[in-house]
Design a protein around this motif. Structure first.
Motif, PDB file in Angstrom:
ATOM      1  N   GLU A   1       5.760   6.336   5.209  1.00 50.59           N
ATOM      2  CA  GLU A   1       5.329   7.723   5.001  1.00 50.59           C
ATOM      3  C   GLU A   1       3.962   7.817   4.340  1.00 50.59           C
ATOM      4  N   THR A   2       3.750   7.089   3.260  1.00 50.64           N
ATOM      5  CA  THR A   2       2.485   7.179   2.527  1.00 50.64           C
ATOM      6  C   THR A   2       1.300   6.951   3.442  1.00 50.64           C
TER       7      THR A   2
ATOM      8  N   TRP B   1     -11.184  18.566  -0.764  1.00 49.11           N
ATOM      9  CA  TRP B   1     -10.272  17.448  -0.528  1.00 49.11           C
ATOM     10  C   TRP B   1      -8.826  17.793  -0.838  1.00 49.11           C
ATOM     11  N   ASN B   2      -8.613  18.729  -1.762  1.00 52.99           N
ATOM     12  CA  ASN B   2      -7.228  19.066  -2.100  1.00 52.99           C
ATOM     13  C   ASN B   2      -6.538  19.855  -0.995  1.00 52.99           C
ATOM     14  N   GLU B   3      -7.251  20.213   0.064  1.00 56.55           N
ATOM     15  CA  GLU B   3      -6.635  20.881   1.205  1.00 56.55           C
ATOM     16  C   GLU B   3      -6.220  19.899   2.296  1.00 56.55           C
ATOM     17  N   THR B   4      -6.495  18.619   2.094  1.00 53.44           N
ATOM     18  CA  THR B   4      -6.299  17.659   3.188  1.00 53.44           C
ATOM     19  C   THR B   4      -4.940  16.979   3.156  1.00 53.44           C
ATOM     20  N   TYR B   5      -4.091  17.355   2.240  1.00 54.65           N
ATOM     21  CA  TYR B   5      -2.854  16.605   2.063  1.00 54.65           C
ATOM     22  C   TYR B   5      -1.793  17.018   3.086  1.00 54.65           C
ATOM     23  N   ALA B   6      -1.404  16.094   3.907  1.00 56.98           N
ATOM     24  CA  ALA B   6      -0.270  16.305   4.816  1.00 56.98           C
ATOM     25  C   ALA B   6       1.017  16.003   4.054  1.00 56.98           C
TER      26      ALA B   6
ATOM     27  N   TRP C   1       0.794  -1.218   0.000  1.00 55.24           N
ATOM     28  CA  TRP C   1       0.000   0.000   0.000  1.00 55.24           C
ATOM     29  C   TRP C   1       0.835   1.281   0.000  1.00 55.24           C
ATOM     30  N   THR C   2       2.147   1.174   0.104  1.00 59.97           N
ATOM     31  CA  THR C   2       2.983   2.373   0.096  1.00 59.97           C
ATOM     32  C   THR C   2       3.346   2.763  -1.328  1.00 59.97           C
ATOM     33  N   ASP C   3       3.665   4.041  -1.528  1.00 60.97           N
ATOM     34  CA  ASP C   3       4.143   4.477  -2.848  1.00 60.97           C
ATOM     35  C   ASP C   3       5.398   3.694  -3.218  1.00 60.97           C
ATOM     36  N   LYS C   4       5.468   3.262  -4.477  1.00 59.57           N
ATOM     37  CA  LYS C   4       6.561   2.396  -4.893  1.00 59.57           C
ATOM     38  C   LYS C   4       7.920   3.074  -4.746  1.00 59.57           C
ATOM     39  N   TYR C   5       7.978   4.381  -4.986  1.00 58.33           N
ATOM     40  CA  TYR C   5       9.297   5.014  -4.882  1.00 58.33           C
ATOM     41  C   TYR C   5       9.821   5.013  -3.454  1.00 58.33           C
TER      42      TYR C   5
END
Length: 385
Positions: A106-107, A355-360, A22-26
């Motif tokens: 992190e993701t 929703w675009n304001e919710t990004y930590a 479930w984490t970002d591949k990078y």
């Protein structure tokens, strides 16, 4: 494995075995590189780009749980207490530990933090605008799955708790589902009937009778907009249950959609209702949107005053008014200066309104004790000094 996948509470899912999926591949590939060339101890600064309330409990509990499962300790330094105000760009928490381990987490950690902080902020301001109104978090069916529902219920409880402390507000007193009722100190979710029950019963009054016969111990809150006869049906239910009405155990829920006026209203009569009850509001609106909330279609301030006047004239002053349908923070502010006579507001889809304001966001600011951060994020270093 079956037991693990069934437990989707946000502070437990995904477990250590599922993190890589479930984490970002990078991030997982970065962890591979670091393991090959030598791990280092790093410190992450976690922040958001807008003011929020600090609502970290589910994210931090998840981080502690998965770190313990993986045997990779993390030093967690929150910079605020739960429900405290945090400014845009201010670090909320520092995470220190193995780069290889934290990179993969992190993701998922950020997923569980950002939306909660914004939703808590919105919930707080709704409650502060309307301190005499009790709020119900009715977000479950608008959420993208059970994990989001868990996050949003928690966030609403954090915002409501702060409003009670800061403004003596009633705040959020409950929510829609049993699974998340514990955030509000409740054993079960709240709610009576959806529109489908009224369609099944064939009339609003019959639906109320059927519900009360089945759940006599639950206060009777009746949806009255199904047939477009909010006033007629509300009075019929009150006359059928006069004892409940007198005891304050009967409520009328207005959920009229924005395509029509509440029964008995149009634009001119809506103006007249507000002239009688909240003259200053109609003279002080600041936008077309605010005017619509005051005298427009759907559940407007005029609609609530119209229902209140009608019930009071008919001898039912103790019958409560419950409002739903589009109650965003902006609509709550309008209801406040219209002094709308509402006892409970059901809201949910507007907890994270944009929703675009919710990004930590998290940036590493230290590698093996050496301060280092990407250009443009130097403010994170200054915040730690």
């Amino acid at each position: 494995m079956e037991e693990r996948t069934m437990d989707r509470r946000s502070d437990r899912w995904p477990g250590a075995a599922e993190v890589a999926q479930w984490t970002d591949k990078y991030f997982s590939r970065t962890a591979d590189v670091v393991r090959r060339f030598g791990d280092v101890t790093v410190t992450y600064a976690v922040f958001m780009r807008r003011p929020v309330l600090f609502a970290p409990r589910l994210a931090l509990d998840w981080l502690k749980n998965v770190a313990a499962e993986r045997g990779t300790p993390v030093d967690i330094t929150p910079l605020y207490k739960e429900s405290e105000w945090v400014g845009a760009g201010e670090p909320m928490v520092y995470l220190t530990g193995s780069f290889a381990a934290l990179s993969e987490l992190e993701t998922l950690f950020l997923q569980k933090l950002g939306a909660c902080c914004v939703a808590a902020y919105n919930a707080f301001h709704m409650c502060m605008d309307l301190p005499t109104v009790a709020f119900l978090a009715m977000d479950a069916r608008h959420c993208a799955g059970t994990e989001m529902a868990d996050l949003m219920a928690y966030a609403a409880s954090v915002g409501g708790q702060r409003a009670r402390r800061k403004g003596d507000a009633k705040g959020f007193v409950g929510n829609a589902t049993d699974a998340t009722a514990h955030y509000f100190g409740q054993d079960e979710g709240r709610g009576t009937m959806p529109h489908s029950l009224i369609g099944y019963a064939g009339s609003t009054l019959r639906a109320a009778e059927m519900f009360h016969e089945t759940h006599p111990e639950v206060d009777l809150i009746v949806l009255v907009d199904y047939f477009g006869q909010e006033i007629t049906d509300a009075l019929a239910v009150c006359r059928r249950f006069p004892e409940l009405a007198a005891e304050g155990k009967l409520g009328m829920r207005l959920d009229t959609h924005g395509g029509r006026f509440v029964e008995g209203l149009d634009t001119q009569t809506s103006y007249s209702v507000l002239e009688r009850n909240a003259r200053e509001a109609i003279r002080g609106y600041r936008s077309e949107t605010e005017l619509r909330y005051l005298i427009g279609t759907g559940v407007s301030a005029a609609a609530l005053w119209h229902m209140r006047e009608t019930l009071d004239r008919a001898g039912f002053p103790a019958v409560r008014l419950i409002a739903s349908s589009g109650f965003s923070p902006a609509k709550c502010r309008v209801m406040a200066y219209a002094k709308a006579p509402v006892d409970v507001i059901g809201t949910g889809s507007y907890l994270p309104e944009n929703w675009n304001e919710t990004y930590a966001t998290a940036d590493i600011i230290s590698y093996n004790g050496e301060a280092r951060v990407k250009v443009g994020r130097e403010f994170l270093l200054r915040a730690r000094e």
